[in-house]
Design a protein around this motif. Structure first.
Motif, mmCIF file in Angstrom:
data_model
loop_
_atom_site.group_PDB
_atom_site.id
_atom_site.type_symbol
_atom_site.label_atom_id
_atom_site.label_comp_id
_atom_site.label_asym_id
_atom_site.label_seq_id
_atom_site.Cartn_x
_atom_site.Cartn_y
_atom_site.Cartn_z
ATOM 1 N N PRO A 96 82.103 65.037 73.286
ATOM 2 C CA PRO A 96 80.597 64.933 73.001
ATOM 3 C C PRO A 96 80.156 66.128 71.851
ATOM 4 O O PRO A 96 79.484 65.667 70.878
ATOM 5 C CB PRO A 96 79.870 65.378 74.223
ATOM 6 C CG PRO A 96 80.882 64.916 75.443
ATOM 7 C CD PRO A 96 82.080 65.148 74.813
ATOM 8 N N SER A 97 80.772 67.458 71.918
ATOM 9 C CA SER A 97 80.243 68.197 70.571
ATOM 10 C C SER A 97 81.075 67.543 69.465
ATOM 11 O O SER A 97 80.086 67.594 68.309
ATOM 12 C CB SER A 97 80.834 69.345 71.185
ATOM 13 O OG SER A 97 82.307 69.493 71.167
ATOM 14 N N GLN A 98 82.160 66.965 69.594
ATOM 15 C CA GLN A 98 82.925 66.532 68.367
ATOM 16 C C GLN A 98 81.699 64.976 67.909
ATOM 17 O O GLN A 98 81.423 65.151 66.537
ATOM 18 C CB GLN A 98 84.113 65.949 68.455
ATOM 19 C CG GLN A 98 84.997 67.000 68.847
ATOM 20 C CD GLN A 98 86.233 66.338 69.318
ATOM 21 O OE1 GLN A 98 86.785 65.753 68.336
ATOM 22 N NE2 GLN A 98 86.709 66.508 70.614
ATOM 23 N N ALA A 99 81.308 64.313 68.815
ATOM 24 C CA ALA A 99 80.731 63.118 68.352
ATOM 25 C C ALA A 99 79.218 63.765 67.640
ATOM 26 O O ALA A 99 78.579 62.674 66.923
ATOM 27 C CB ALA A 99 80.432 62.389 69.425
ATOM 28 N N GLY A 141 68.852 60.566 64.561
ATOM 29 C CA GLY A 141 68.768 60.067 65.930
ATOM 30 C C GLY A 141 70.312 59.414 66.223
ATOM 31 O O GLY A 141 70.509 59.160 67.288
ATOM 32 N N LYS A 142 70.900 59.065 65.065
ATOM 33 C CA LYS A 142 72.360 58.479 65.419
ATOM 34 C C LYS A 142 73.160 59.420 65.830
ATOM 35 O O LYS A 142 74.069 58.961 66.975
ATOM 36 C CB LYS A 142 72.910 58.051 64.097
ATOM 37 C CG LYS A 142 72.050 56.759 63.420
ATOM 38 C CD LYS A 142 72.987 56.091 62.279
ATOM 39 C CE LYS A 142 72.569 54.839 61.834
ATOM 40 N NZ LYS A 142 73.081 54.374 60.595
ATOM 41 N N LEU A 143 73.265 60.821 65.543
ATOM 42 C CA LEU A 143 74.231 61.690 66.073
ATOM 43 C C LEU A 143 73.901 62.013 67.592
ATOM 44 O O LEU A 143 74.824 62.139 68.223
ATOM 45 C CB LEU A 143 74.171 62.847 65.187
ATOM 46 C CG LEU A 143 75.041 62.905 64.003
ATOM 47 C CD1 LEU A 143 74.861 64.155 63.157
ATOM 48 C CD2 LEU A 143 76.268 62.457 63.850
ATOM 49 N N GLU A 144 72.662 61.841 67.799
ATOM 50 C CA GLU A 144 72.273 62.219 69.288
ATOM 51 C C GLU A 144 72.541 61.178 70.096
ATOM 52 O O GLU A 144 73.300 61.549 71.300
ATOM 53 C CB GLU A 144 70.823 62.532 69.280
ATOM 54 C CG GLU A 144 70.155 63.841 68.577
ATOM 55 C CD GLU A 144 70.137 63.498 67.192
ATOM 56 O OE1 GLU A 144 69.669 64.839 66.664
ATOM 57 O OE2 GLU A 144 70.421 62.555 66.595
ATOM 58 N N ALA A 150 78.981 59.790 74.592
ATOM 59 C CA ALA A 150 80.204 60.490 74.628
ATOM 60 C C ALA A 150 79.989 61.413 76.310
ATOM 61 O O ALA A 150 80.901 61.742 76.875
ATOM 62 C CB ALA A 150 80.698 61.423 73.713
ATOM 63 N N GLU A 151 78.775 61.983 76.144
ATOM 64 C CA GLU A 151 78.564 62.764 77.473
ATOM 65 C C GLU A 151 78.649 61.893 78.854
ATOM 66 O O GLU A 151 79.202 62.372 79.794
ATOM 67 C CB GLU A 151 77.133 63.793 77.105
ATOM 68 C CG GLU A 151 77.280 64.633 76.290
ATOM 69 C CD GLU A 151 75.627 65.297 76.019
ATOM 70 O OE1 GLU A 151 75.073 64.549 76.617
ATOM 71 O OE2 GLU A 151 75.588 66.414 75.529
ATOM 72 N N PHE A 152 78.194 60.737 78.616
ATOM 73 C CA PHE A 152 78.170 59.896 79.840
ATOM 74 C C PHE A 152 79.579 59.491 80.010
ATOM 75 O O PHE A 152 80.111 59.142 81.149
ATOM 76 C CB PHE A 152 77.302 58.558 79.573
ATOM 77 C CG PHE A 152 75.739 59.031 79.799
ATOM 78 C CD1 PHE A 152 75.254 59.543 80.826
ATOM 79 C CD2 PHE A 152 74.881 58.572 78.740
ATOM 80 C CE1 PHE A 152 73.984 59.829 80.755
ATOM 81 C CE2 PHE A 152 73.807 58.818 78.706
ATOM 82 C CZ PHE A 152 73.012 59.410 79.877
ATOM 83 N N ASP A 153 80.152 59.548 79.014
ATOM 84 C CA ASP A 153 81.786 58.833 79.100
ATOM 85 C C ASP A 153 82.488 60.192 80.034
ATOM 86 O O ASP A 153 83.345 59.845 80.769
ATOM 87 C CB ASP A 153 82.603 58.548 77.951
ATOM 88 C CG ASP A 153 82.131 57.167 77.192
ATOM 89 O OD1 ASP A 153 81.853 56.282 78.255
ATOM 90 O OD2 ASP A 153 82.161 56.986 75.936
#
Length: 465
Positions: A96-99, A141-144, A150-153
């Motif tokens: 997530p932090s990468q995405a 908003g795209k990065l969020e 990714a967090e949900f994954d």
């Protein structure tokens, strides 16, 4: 908890009184029956205590017992499949932090407008050495949304670890209880073999003194051979289950397994089915995993919608110049600022289709969640029904069938003593009793396996009142 000891003491008292009475009468029987009567009395002294309910052996017989809790702990600690899932979840947690981070900026070093006739830096006014930096800026908003997906994954991966742990615990418990049943069945077969050998001796004695038939001897030997065949089959099944349990515990297949025999034979009362459904809906990892996947798909759909908007690129550069202007002054350095953006000119074939794709994926995950909930409900209902059925059988065998069969065998033994009961009926009654004992332990094992399956389906270690 073993069967009540007062019943066993009562049975032994009756046996002792019976033997004392018949030993007293034995002094008055004809000489030709002495050997027969002695064998029968010895047989009764040997077998009648075994007609009580089966009692598991004490700890002294096996100093290295593997309890159910120990087996579960070993499996959770060392199973490679579970460790693999944990490593995967840890890897997913780092995404997530990468995405959500901006793309790395680009630094550039440029040599601009050098004349090809001499490559002198001061020959032309446009010649410069330039250093620049450039940063891509996705639409707000795209990065969020990418980070949220990714967090949900990562959450789904963590839930899959817990689901794998539940499945592993259930498999260990299931295999452990199957081995437990096979051990009890082998004990019963062993006792039955000893008993039939006594039957064979009695039948041979009666045949020699002219009171029995040769077919009684032959049929008793046939039944003994059948028990030997059953023992071979049970031992083969036990070896298979031991190999499976060792694999679950990440041990070599040939590692000996001796199970703990301190077992509480009282089955607990489980919660109502509706309450089990509610517990599963709130805590079952597979459902949590599907919900996380739904949310991840929704975030990707939202990202695809926002992808219709342009991305930006911002850059700045500084150019160094040499030489002099016609008036003799030094040439000034040059600064450059760049702003660019993408143009979604092909949105109908690209971005719009991506939205359609993500919508379909969202529906897919929603249907998968519904399907998983149906499977969980089916698992709970099946395990609930199996537990009730096996528990009722355990209670029936314990309080009804086995005591009645035990009384029937004792009565036939007395009748056989005075030639009022046929030898074959006595043999069949005894075999029926031991079969009931075997079925008792099978039902007891199945009830505990169903309880373990119910715990895995609900994701709760305790599913009883």
């Amino acid at each position: 908890m073993n069967y009540p000891r007062n019943r066993l003491r009562s049975s032994c008292s009756i046996i002792n009184a019976w033997i004392a009475t018949h030993l007293t009468c034995y002094r008055c029987v004809p000489v030709r029956l002495t050997r027969q009567r002695a064998l029968i009395i010895a047989f009764l002294a040997f077998v009648l205590p075994g007609l009580a309910f089966p009692v598991t052996p004490g700890k002294e017989s096996a100093p290295h017992h593997l309890s159910l809790d120990d087996a579960v702990a070993i499996a959770i600690e060392g199973h490679p499949g579970l460790a693999e899932m944990r490593s995967r979840a840890e890897a997913m947690a780092a995404i997530p932090s990468q995405a959500g981070a901006l793309p790395d900026p680009m630094v550039s070093l440029n040599a601009l407008n050098f004349p090809t006739d001499g490559f002198d830096r001061d020959q032309e006014a446009m010649t410069q050495l330039q250093i620049g930096i450039e940063q891509s800026l996705p639409f707000p908003g795209k990065l969020e949304l990418k980070e949220r997906a990714a967090e949900f994954d990562a959450g789904a991966a963590a839930s899959s670890v817990e689901e794998t742990r539940l499945r592993l615990v259930y498999q260990v418990k299931q295999t452990w209880w199957q081995i437990f049943y096979l051990d009890r069945a082998l004990e019963i077969v062993s006792r039955n073999q000893d008993l039939l050998r006594q039957f064979v001796q009695i039948a041979q004695t009666r045949y020699k003194v002219g009171e029995g038939l040769q077919q009684e001897v032959l049929l008793a030997q046939v039944e003994l051979s059948r028990l030997l065949d059953r023992q071979i089959a049970l031992e083969g099944l036990r070896r298979e289950q031991v190999a499976r349990l060792n694999a679950l515990l990440d041990r070599s297949a040939g590692t000996p397994v001796e199970l703990s025999d301190q077992i509480d034979q009282e089955l607990p009362l489980i919660l109502p089915e509706a309450q089990l459904f509610a517990l599963a809906e709130a805590s079952r990892p597979s459902l949590a995993q599907k919900r996380q996947e739904v949310e991840a798909a929704r975030s990707r759909r939202d990202y695809a919608k926002r992808n219709r908007y342009p991305d930006f690129k911002l850059g700045a550069a500084y150019g160094f110049r040499d030489g002099r202007n016609p008036d003799g002054s030094s040439r000034a350095d040059l600064a450059t600022i760049r702003l660019g953006m993408s143009l979604p000119l092909y949105a109908g074939r690209k971005q719009d289709k991506a939205v359609d794709q993500r919508n379909s994926e969202l529906l897919q995950n929603q249907y998968a969640l519904q399907d998983e909930w149906g499977k969980v409900q089916a698992e709970i209902s099946a395990a609930f029904a199996d537990y009730r059925r096996a528990g009722e059988q355990v209670q029936l065998f314990r309080t009804g069938i086995i005591p009645q069969a035990r009384q029937s065998v004792a009565s036939m033994l007395s009748g056989y003593q005075v030639n009022k009961v046929d030898f074959l009926n006595l043999v069949q009654a005894q075999i029926t009793l031991y079969n009931y004992e075997t079925r008792y332990w099978k039902s007891f094992s199945e009830a505990n396996q169903a309880l373990a399956r119910l715990g895995a389906a609900v994701s709760e270690e305790v599913v009883h009142e």
